[in-house]
Design a protein around this motif. Structure first.
Motif, short mmCIF file in Angstrom:
data_model
loop_
_atom_site.label_atom_id
_atom_site.label_comp_id
_atom_site.label_asym_id
_atom_site.label_seq_id
_atom_site.Cartn_x
_atom_site.Cartn_y
_atom_site.Cartn_z
N THR A 23 0.83 -1.21 0.00
CA THR A 23 0.00 0.00 0.00
C THR A 23 0.87 1.26 0.00
OG1 THR A 23 -1.60 -1.23 1.35
CG2 THR A 23 -1.93 1.14 1.19
N LYS A 24 2.07 1.17 0.54
CA LYS A 24 2.93 2.35 0.66
C LYS A 24 3.19 3.00 -0.70
CE LYS A 24 5.42 1.33 4.95
NZ LYS A 24 4.68 0.18 5.47
N ALA A 25 3.30 2.21 -1.75
CA ALA A 25 3.53 2.77 -3.09
C ALA A 25 2.33 3.62 -3.52
CB ALA A 25 3.78 1.65 -4.09
N MET A 26 1.15 3.25 -3.07
CA MET A 26 -0.05 4.02 -3.40
C MET A 26 -0.07 5.34 -2.63
SD MET A 26 -2.75 0.84 -3.49
CE MET A 26 -2.44 -0.55 -4.59
N THR A 27 0.36 5.30 -1.38
CA THR A 27 0.48 6.54 -0.61
C THR A 27 1.50 7.46 -1.25
OG1 THR A 27 -0.18 5.43 1.45
CG2 THR A 27 1.07 7.48 1.66
N ALA A 28 2.61 6.91 -1.72
CA ALA A 28 3.61 7.73 -2.40
C ALA A 28 3.06 8.33 -3.69
CB ALA A 28 4.85 6.89 -2.69
N LEU A 29 2.23 7.57 -4.39
CA LEU A 29 1.63 8.10 -5.62
C LEU A 29 0.66 9.24 -5.29
CD1 LEU A 29 1.43 7.83 -8.69
CD2 LEU A 29 -0.48 6.26 -8.36
N LEU A 30 -0.10 9.10 -4.22
CA LEU A 30 -0.97 10.21 -3.79
C LEU A 30 -0.14 11.44 -3.47
CD1 LEU A 30 -3.46 8.31 -1.43
CD2 LEU A 30 -3.98 9.28 -3.67
N ALA A 31 1.03 11.23 -2.87
CA ALA A 31 1.92 12.36 -2.60
C ALA A 31 2.37 13.02 -3.90
CB ALA A 31 3.11 11.90 -1.78
N GLY A 32 2.65 12.20 -4.91
CA GLY A 32 3.01 12.76 -6.21
C GLY A 32 1.91 13.62 -6.80
N MET A 33 0.66 13.19 -6.61
CA MET A 33 -0.47 13.99 -7.08
C MET A 33 -0.52 15.32 -6.34
SD MET A 33 -3.41 11.02 -7.20
CE MET A 33 -3.12 9.46 -8.04
N ALA A 34 -0.31 15.29 -5.02
CA ALA A 34 -0.34 16.51 -4.23
C ALA A 34 0.77 17.47 -4.66
CB ALA A 34 -0.21 16.17 -2.74
N VAL A 35 1.94 16.92 -5.00
CA VAL A 35 3.05 17.76 -5.46
C VAL A 35 2.70 18.40 -6.80
CG1 VAL A 35 5.44 17.73 -6.25
CG2 VAL A 35 4.79 16.53 -4.13
N GLU A 36 2.17 17.60 -7.72
CA GLU A 36 1.79 18.15 -9.03
C GLU A 36 0.74 19.26 -8.91
OE1 GLU A 36 2.63 14.56 -12.25
OE2 GLU A 36 0.57 15.15 -11.81
N GLU A 37 -0.14 19.13 -7.95
CA GLU A 37 -1.21 20.10 -7.77
C GLU A 37 -0.77 21.31 -6.94
OE1 GLU A 37 -4.43 17.85 -6.11
OE2 GLU A 37 -4.47 16.46 -7.83
N GLY A 38 0.48 21.31 -6.49
CA GLY A 38 0.99 22.44 -5.72
C GLY A 38 0.52 22.47 -4.28
N ARG A 39 -0.04 21.38 -3.80
CA ARG A 39 -0.53 21.34 -2.42
C ARG A 39 0.59 20.98 -1.44
NH1 ARG A 39 -6.35 20.63 -2.48
NH2 ARG A 39 -7.12 20.40 -4.61
N LEU A 40 1.57 20.26 -1.93
CA LEU A 40 2.75 19.89 -1.15
C LEU A 40 3.97 19.96 -2.06
CD1 LEU A 40 1.56 16.68 0.81
CD2 LEU A 40 2.04 18.92 1.81
N ALA A 41 5.14 19.93 -1.46
CA ALA A 41 6.40 19.76 -2.20
C ALA A 41 7.12 18.58 -1.58
CB ALA A 41 7.26 21.02 -2.10
N TRP A 42 8.02 17.98 -2.33
CA TRP A 42 8.75 16.84 -1.78
C TRP A 42 9.54 17.25 -0.54
CZ3 TRP A 42 6.66 12.69 -3.28
CH2 TRP A 42 6.29 12.46 -4.61
N ASP A 43 9.93 18.53 -0.47
CA ASP A 43 10.67 18.99 0.70
C ASP A 43 9.79 19.70 1.73
OD1 ASP A 43 10.20 21.32 -0.68
OD2 ASP A 43 12.30 21.96 -0.80
N SER A 44 8.47 19.60 1.60
CA SER A 44 7.59 20.10 2.65
C SER A 44 7.90 19.38 3.96
CB SER A 44 6.12 19.87 2.28
OG SER A 44 5.73 20.66 1.19
N THR A 45 7.96 20.12 5.06
CA THR A 45 8.30 19.50 6.34
C THR A 45 7.05 19.22 7.16
OG1 THR A 45 8.52 21.60 7.53
CG2 THR A 45 10.48 20.77 6.35
N ILE A 46 7.22 18.34 8.13
CA ILE A 46 6.11 18.02 9.04
C ILE A 46 5.64 19.30 9.74
CG2 ILE A 46 5.40 16.70 11.06
CD1 ILE A 46 7.50 14.61 10.33
#
Length: 392
Positions: A85-108
């Protein structure tokens, strides 16, 4: 007009049955390859499938859904894929990055600091990419973390709130990166990453994975949590040793899966065919629909970020190799080049996935029991299928 529609129903049903039969006939049946291995390693069930160029070219199921019950394992039966399932969570993160909602270097701290105040400074500086690559300094499951997972608040709060409460309970801890390798397989890190996604995208992780992955990919059997419908044995049921060490089917309820708070780290289930469809989409490098993310984003997700060196790893986790975002990158002695792979287990099931992007090939294997024997059996089948369907 009503009578006309009714008259068409038998013909339509016959056409659908014929199509499904032809679809099955076009696939190699792997049952005869699976059954001897299943018996050798004393597994309840063993299932596998191969996808090449986006089509399932081989699949098979052997064994039973649950020990002590007569229901045979079927290709449409849901299997628990655990940490795959972790790969799916990572893919959701990729969607958030593409949409400008997060960046890979966004911090907690940047994303969750308002909700969880007073975090340890080092923890607050941990980046999303570090969480997804297990390189944040957050350790593998500790006793404190396990007590957080198995808390009694589940009946009083929604899962999104429970995940924030989990971080609140752990916020004073300081992540520590080991000297030999930053890699530490951290389920808690994925719990936090899922919470960052929920905050940034304004929806529970459970809704995101359903709407953004399961539905677009038409993974009709996909769901979350224990596989079987309560009261029915309609899926591959996980098994766990009883007090005498004998495998006992965990049919339904809380004992049939890990706590749902850990969803982003590993609670998905689906049929072996849908698991292969997911793998086939990954193997196609996002060049084949549906358009979930840009190919460049998926390529970044699949690029190893850290080298793992794990002495005496648990079943299913390699001693060394690269780790990307939700994907391992491992050199097997039977393959010419490193391949993307991952293993998932909730201790009651075990699932393996292998991706060869150069050949647009995906192989998935699963069984409804955990442990070393399950890992060895699934690994043997994975190797056999790769040597059979890999064309290099």
């Amino acid at each position: 007009m009503l009578h006309f529609r009714l008259a068409l129903l038998p013909a339509f049903a016959l056409l659908l049955i014929t199509f499904m039969a032809n679809d099955s006939a076009a696939r190699d049946n792997l049952k005869d390859q699976l059954e001897p291995v299943r018996q050798e390693f004393a597994l309840p069930a063993l299932v596998a499938a191969v996808a090449h160029e986006g089509k399932i070219v081989a699949a098979g199921a052997s064994g039973v859904r649950a020990i002590g019950h007569d229901a045979k394992a079927e290709l449409q039966d849901q299997i628990h894929i655990g940490s795959d399932t972790k790969a799916m969570t990572a893919l959701l993160a990729g969607m958030a990055v593409e949409e400008g909602r997060l960046a890979w270097d966004s911090t907690i701290g940047e994303v969750l600091g308002d909700e969880v105040q007073g975090m340890n400074e080092t923890l607050a500086k941990v980046r999303l990419e570090q969480l997804l690559s297990h390189s944040s300094g957050i350790p593998s499951d500790t006793q404190e973390m396990i007590e957080i997972y198995f808390n009694t608040d589940a009946f009083d709060y929604n899962l999104t709130n429970l995940r924030l409460m989990a971080l609140e309970a752990w916020k004073k801890n300081e992540p520590v990166i080991p000297e030999n390798s930053p890699f530490q397989y951290a389920n808690f890190g994925y719990l936090i990453a899922g919470t960052m996604l929920e905050t940034a995208m304004g929806q529970p992780w459970e809704a995101l994975i359903q709407q953004r992955i399961f539905q677009p990919l038409e993974l009709e059997t996909a769901g979350l949590g224990a596989t079987a419908t309560p009261g029915l044995i309609d899926a591959l049921v996980g098994h766990f040793p009883d007090d005498d060490g004998q495998p006992e089917p965990r049919l339904w309820g809380a004992a049939a899966d890990i706590p749902p708070i850990m969803g982003p780290a590993g609670t998905a289930h689906m049929s072996i065919l849908d698991f292969a469809r997911w793998g086939g989409w990954i193997a196609g490098q996002a060049e084949r629909g549906p358009d979930l993310v840009e190919p460049e984003t998926l390529a970044y997700i699949m690029e190893p970020k850290v080298q793992a060196k794990i002495p005496d790893p648990p079943p299913g986790i390699p001693e060394e190799g690269g780790y990307a975002l939700g994907w391992g990158f491992e050199q097997f002695d039977w393959a010419e080049r490193p391949l993307h792979t991952h293993n998932g287990s909730n201790s009651m099931n075990l699932a393996k996935i292998l991706i060869d992007r150069d050949q647009d090939l995906a192989i998935v294997v699963a069984t409804n029991i955990g442990g070393e024997q399950a890992n060895l059996a699934a690994g043997e089948i994975m190797k056999t299928l790769y040597l059979t369907y890999g064309k290099d």
